[in-house]
Design an enzyme around this catalytic site. Structure first.
Site, PDB file in Angstrom:
ATOM      1  N   LYS A   1     -12.318  -5.579  11.885  1.00 49.58           N
ATOM      2  CA  LYS A   1     -13.767  -5.010  10.522  1.00 49.58           C
ATOM      3  C   LYS A   1     -14.569  -4.705  10.840  1.00 49.58           C
ATOM      4  O   LYS A   1     -15.623  -3.657  11.337  1.00 49.58           O
ATOM      5  CB  LYS A   1     -13.668  -5.342   9.531  1.00 49.58           C
TER       6      LYS A   1
ATOM      7  N   GLY B   1     -10.753  -1.682   2.445  1.00 53.50           N
ATOM      8  CA  GLY B   1      -9.988  -1.359   1.358  1.00 53.50           C
ATOM      9  C   GLY B   1     -10.270   0.028   0.326  1.00 53.50           C
ATOM     10  O   GLY B   1     -10.057   0.583   1.234  1.00 53.50           O
TER      11      GLY B   1
ATOM     12  N   ASP C   1      -9.745 -11.325  11.125  1.00 52.04           N
ATOM     13  CA  ASP C   1      -9.664 -10.311   9.848  1.00 52.04           C
ATOM     14  C   ASP C   1     -11.029  -9.414   9.975  1.00 52.04           C
ATOM     15  O   ASP C   1     -11.151  -8.274  10.468  1.00 52.04           O
ATOM     16  CB  ASP C   1      -9.031 -10.582   8.729  1.00 52.04           C
TER      17      ASP C   1
ATOM     18  N   LYS D   1      -6.189  -1.829  10.417  1.00 54.85           N
ATOM     19  CA  LYS D   1      -7.815  -2.937  11.003  1.00 54.85           C
ATOM     20  C   LYS D   1      -6.901  -3.206  12.519  1.00 54.85           C
ATOM     21  O   LYS D   1      -8.094  -2.759  13.594  1.00 54.85           O
ATOM     22  CB  LYS D   1      -8.234  -3.202   9.949  1.00 54.85           C
TER      23      LYS D   1
ATOM     24  N   VAL E   1       1.205  -1.231  -0.106  1.00 52.36           N
ATOM     25  CA  VAL E   1      -0.519  -0.088   0.435  1.00 52.36           C
ATOM     26  C   VAL E   1       0.784   0.987   0.294  1.00 52.36           C
ATOM     27  O   VAL E   1       0.820   2.319  -0.585  1.00 52.36           O
ATOM     28  CB  VAL E   1      -0.982  -0.017   1.677  1.00 52.36           C
TER      29      VAL E   1
ATOM     30  N   VAL F   1     -11.392  -0.547   6.722  1.00 46.25           N
ATOM     31  CA  VAL F   1     -12.052  -1.812   6.346  1.00 46.25           C
ATOM     32  C   VAL F   1     -12.702  -1.186   5.126  1.00 46.25           C
ATOM     33  O   VAL F   1     -12.726  -0.671   4.383  1.00 46.25           O
ATOM     34  CB  VAL F   1     -13.599  -1.183   7.235  1.00 46.25           C
TER      35      VAL F   1
ATOM     36  N   GLY G   1      -5.824  -4.384  -2.051  1.00 45.53           N
ATOM     37  CA  GLY G   1      -5.092  -4.371  -3.877  1.00 45.53           C
ATOM     38  C   GLY G   1      -4.525  -3.172  -2.781  1.00 45.53           C
ATOM     39  O   GLY G   1      -5.263  -2.316  -2.747  1.00 45.53           O
TER      40      GLY G   1
HETATM   41  N1  NAP Z   1      -3.156  -5.207   1.645  1.00 42.49           N
HETATM   42  C1  NAP Z   1      -3.769  -4.300   1.294  1.00 42.49           C
HETATM   43  O1  NAP Z   1      -4.537  -4.610  -0.345  1.00 42.49           O
HETATM   44  C2  NAP Z   1      -4.106  -4.344   2.400  1.00 42.49           C
HETATM   45  C3  NAP Z   1      -5.883  -3.480   2.336  1.00 42.49           C
HETATM   46  C4  NAP Z   1      -6.642  -3.031   3.313  1.00 42.49           C
HETATM   47  C5  NAP Z   1      -5.704  -2.530   5.275  1.00 42.49           C
HETATM   48  N2  NAP Z   1      -3.669  -2.988   4.783  1.00 42.49           N
HETATM   49  C6  NAP Z   1      -3.662  -2.453   5.595  1.00 42.49           C
HETATM   50  O2  NAP Z   1      -1.918  -1.689   5.299  1.00 42.49           O
HETATM   51  C7  NAP Z   1      -1.228  -1.751   6.265  1.00 42.49           C
HETATM   52  C8  NAP Z   1      -0.089  -1.939   5.167  1.00 42.49           C
HETATM   53  O3  NAP Z   1      -0.467  -3.170   4.625  1.00 42.49           O
HETATM   54  P1  NAP Z   1       0.279  -3.768   3.529  1.00 42.49           P
HETATM   55  O4  NAP Z   1      -0.101  -4.520   2.830  1.00 42.49           O
HETATM   56  O5  NAP Z   1       1.256  -2.565   2.423  1.00 42.49           O
HETATM   57  O6  NAP Z   1       1.743  -4.425   4.084  1.00 42.49           O
HETATM   58  P2  NAP Z   1       2.753  -4.412   3.111  1.00 42.49           P
HETATM   59  O7  NAP Z   1       3.221  -4.896   2.430  1.00 42.49           O
HETATM   60  O8  NAP Z   1       3.637  -6.403   4.878  1.00 42.49           O
HETATM   61  O9  NAP Z   1       3.702  -4.331   4.194  1.00 42.49           O
HETATM   62  C9  NAP Z   1       4.516  -3.078   5.339  1.00 42.49           C
HETATM   63  C10 NAP Z   1       5.689  -2.687   5.327  1.00 42.49           C
HETATM   64  O10 NAP Z   1       5.834  -2.206   6.674  1.00 42.49           O
HETATM   65  C11 NAP Z   1       7.260  -2.220   6.586  1.00 42.49           C
HETATM   66  N3  NAP Z   1       7.701  -2.553   8.019  1.00 42.49           N
HETATM   67  C12 NAP Z   1       7.380  -3.686   8.835  1.00 42.49           C
HETATM   68  N4  NAP Z   1       7.565  -4.133  10.315  1.00 42.49           N
HETATM   69  C13 NAP Z   1       8.518  -2.487  10.575  1.00 42.49           C
HETATM   70  C14 NAP Z   1       8.865  -1.774  10.791  1.00 42.49           C
HETATM   71  N5  NAP Z   1       9.019  -2.328  12.279  1.00 42.49           N
HETATM   72  N6  NAP Z   1       9.412  -0.851  11.347  1.00 42.49           N
HETATM   73  C15 NAP Z   1       9.858  -0.106  10.050  1.00 42.49           C
HETATM   74  N7  NAP Z   1       8.872  -0.563   8.864  1.00 42.49           N
HETATM   75  C16 NAP Z   1       8.552  -1.382   8.943  1.00 42.49           C
HETATM   76  C17 NAP Z   1       8.029  -2.772   5.731  1.00 42.49           C
HETATM   77  O11 NAP Z   1       9.305  -3.519   5.402  1.00 42.49           O
HETATM   78  P3  NAP Z   1       9.419  -5.498   5.607  1.00 42.49           P
HETATM   79  O12 NAP Z   1       9.106  -4.999   3.357  1.00 42.49           O
HETATM   80  O13 NAP Z   1      10.978  -4.920   5.600  1.00 42.49           O
HETATM   81  O14 NAP Z   1       9.298  -6.026   6.393  1.00 42.49           O
HETATM   82  C18 NAP Z   1       6.692  -2.920   4.904  1.00 42.49           C
HETATM   83  O15 NAP Z   1       7.506  -2.364   3.926  1.00 42.49           O
HETATM   84  C19 NAP Z   1      -1.357  -2.630   6.534  1.00 42.49           C
HETATM   85  O16 NAP Z   1      -1.778  -1.695   7.909  1.00 42.49           O
HETATM   86  C20 NAP Z   1      -2.987  -3.615   6.245  1.00 42.49           C
HETATM   87  O17 NAP Z   1      -3.469  -4.499   7.056  1.00 42.49           O
HETATM   88  C21 NAP Z   1      -3.753  -3.215   3.365  1.00 42.49           C
END
Ligand code: NAP
Length: 459
Positions: A234, A163, A230, A134, A45, A161, A331
């Site tokens: 939400k 997305g 999950d 969330k 994201v 919630v 996504g």
């Molecule tokens: N993806 C979706 O479709 C979606 C939809 C709705 C909501 N969300 C929410 O959006 C948020 C992000 O999701 P995402 O899918 O983008 O997750 P992600 O791809 O796992 O990205 C998380 C990022 O945070 C970094 N990170 C993790 N722990 C850290 C720390 N202690 N210090 C510094 N950086 C750190 C990770 O680094 P590394 O690469 O080194 O691990 C990664 O770059 C979450 O809360 C998720 O629930 C996501």
């Protein structure tokens, strides 16, 4: 205008919403300086948010910092292909961001640690926060909103919630004139993908899960999705925003989708239904009836028509009746749209020198923390797998009758192995608590090969 510099922190820390509203000279947002934005978490994201911010030309928002662990690796891998300006600071040092003149911090790390601490310190420093997290909002939302309000800044979480589906902003503005009493949704795209694949291809649950994992719709450990963790986080946020009640996610019962198999879709089809993971919350007087789990829904209903990884939320209000919100629940790009929309709201209200209607703290909680119950009254679908022998129906009927439960229909499809015969009993409406002891007795019978699968039928 609020200038969020380190040196002016003392001032902003003690500004109340009233003081902010009293600002005599708001700046029209189209003439306001671009608000400085720091992204913390540069994953799926975060990268998509950076892309939108860098392509925007309206001058409302300016990306100034990207913060992540192992930042050089991030810059080399995920940073390539984006036109991120040279003056954006790439850093691992969150404290430096707190001390900078950044206006808004976007938390996209996910999870509770260290996200909770980062968000608390940002709000305490008078920096507004936008998050898609969330877990954080479900567990600490009311507390964090209070912290934001006490420090004259804002906390927005529209992406937490569904997305990219703008259901939370709708609950807080478009529907705030109604008195909502019910919210139900398909809130987990992974479960919906798996269930709708079993429905269309009649493949076993395990095969649908493997397919979802191969396509990136499910994680290697998908327990949070499959077992309802999950979705109930939400649902807890939706209950807070729409029903104005505070319910810890752990108090909402979650049933797993793992025992649902292709044969259940055959039997559900005979009843004019299909199966979806439904999250529902109904506020009745002092009690919130809430649960998450696989349920039968009519094939022709809005829930029955939701395929693959889409999300759908339906709300029921006293005055406005029913509303529906459908779209991409996950996504990078759809979720980033929700994050950037929150950023624009915060930027506009910072420029207006006031907390806008939407960004005002949530309405006072209607019941505070209500009693939470999963004792819904519905018709039920019971699927047993038995070793065939005479007297099975009589034994089951005796148990049901002893608990004053009425059978509506018995369904048995031909062609199954008599050593593992799946068949279905549907029950007339009764309460969950009335049914539960009977289920335990039925599952303990010598011919029952597996625990009875029990699904509510939602009409
Ligand atoms: N993806 C979706 O479709 C979606 C939809 C709705 C909501 N969300 C929410 O959006 C948020 C992000 O999701 P995402 O899918 O983008 O997750 P992600 O791809 O796992 O990205 C998380 C990022 O945070 C970094 N990170 C993790 N722990 C850290 C720390 N202690 N210090 C510094 N950086 C750190 C990770 O680094 P590394 O690469 O080194 O691990 C990664 O770059 C979450 O809360 C998720 O629930 C996501």
């Amino acid at each position: 205008m609020i200038k969020m510099s380190f040196h002016s922190r003392e001032l902003t820390l003690h500004k109340t919403p009233e003081q902010l509203n009293a600002n005599p000279s708001p700046i029209p947002w189209d003439r306001a300086p671009a608000r400085r934005v720091a992204l913390v978490g540069f994953g799926t994201v975060g990268r998509a948010v950076a892309n939108i911010l860098c392509e925007r030309t309206d001058g409302l928002l300016r990306l100034t910092h990207i913060c992540n662990r192992n930042i050089e690796r991030k810059k080399q891998s995920q940073g390539t292909g984006l036109s991120i300006p040279r003056d954006v600071v790439w850093t691992e040092d969150f404290q430096a961001i707190l001390k900078s003149d950044v206006d808004i911090i976007v938390e996209l790390i996910g999870g509770l640690t260290p996200a909770e601490e980062l968000v608390r310190s940002a709000l305490s420093a008078g920096k507004s926060v936008v998050t898609a997290n969330k877990q954080l909002i479900a567990r600490h939302g009311p507390d964090l909103l209070q912290l934001a309000s006490a420090n004259g800044c804002q906390l927005e979480f529209g992406a937490s919630v569904a997305g990219g589906v703008p259901v939370l902003p709708a609950l807080r503005t478009g529907l705030c004139g109604d008195r909502l009493h019910g919210i139900a949704g398909i809130l987990n795209g992974t479960c919906n993908y798996i269930l709708s694949r079993i429905e269309t291809a009649r493949i076993p649950f395990s095969e649908a899960l493997e397919e979802a994992q191969a396509r990136g719709y499910a994680e290697a450990d998908a327990s949070e999705d499959l077992d309802g963790g999950d979705a109930r986080a939400k649902l807890s946020i939706l209950a807070l925003a729409g029903l104005h009640v505070q319910v810890p996610p752990g108090e909402i019962r979650a049933r797993t989708i793992r025992p649902v198999d292709a044969v259940d879709f055959d039997y559900a089809a005979e009843l004019g239904c299909t199966i979806r993971q439904i999250s529902r919350a109904d506020l009745k007087e002092e009690t919130l009836f809430a649960e998450v789990g696989p349920s039968l829904v009519p094939t022709s209903s809005p829930f029955g028509r939701v395929q693959r990884n889409l999300n759908l939320v339906l709300t029921s209000g006293e005055y406005g009746g029913d509303m529906a919100f459908l779209g991409a629940g996950a996504g990078g790009d759809p979720t980033a749209v929700a994050v950037v929309s929150d950023l624009m709201f915060v930027a506009e209200s910072l420029s207006a020198g006031s907390l806008s209607a939407r960004s005002r703290p949530h309405r006072p909680l209607q019941l505070g923390s209500p009693k939470v119950s999963c004792d819904f009254e519905t018709p039920w679908y019971l699927r047993l797998v038995v070793k065939d022998q005479p007297g099975i129906i009589a034994s089951l009927a005796a148990i049901l009758s002893a608990h004053q439960l009425n059978i509506d229909a018995v369904l048995q499809k031909p062609g199954f192995d008599k050593n593992a015969l799946p068949f279905v009993i549907t029950l007339e409406p009764c309460r969950d608590a009335q049914l539960h002891p009977a289920l335990q007795e039925m599952s303990a019978l010598s011919f029952a090969l597996r625990p009875c699968l029990c699904l509510p039928i939602l009409r």
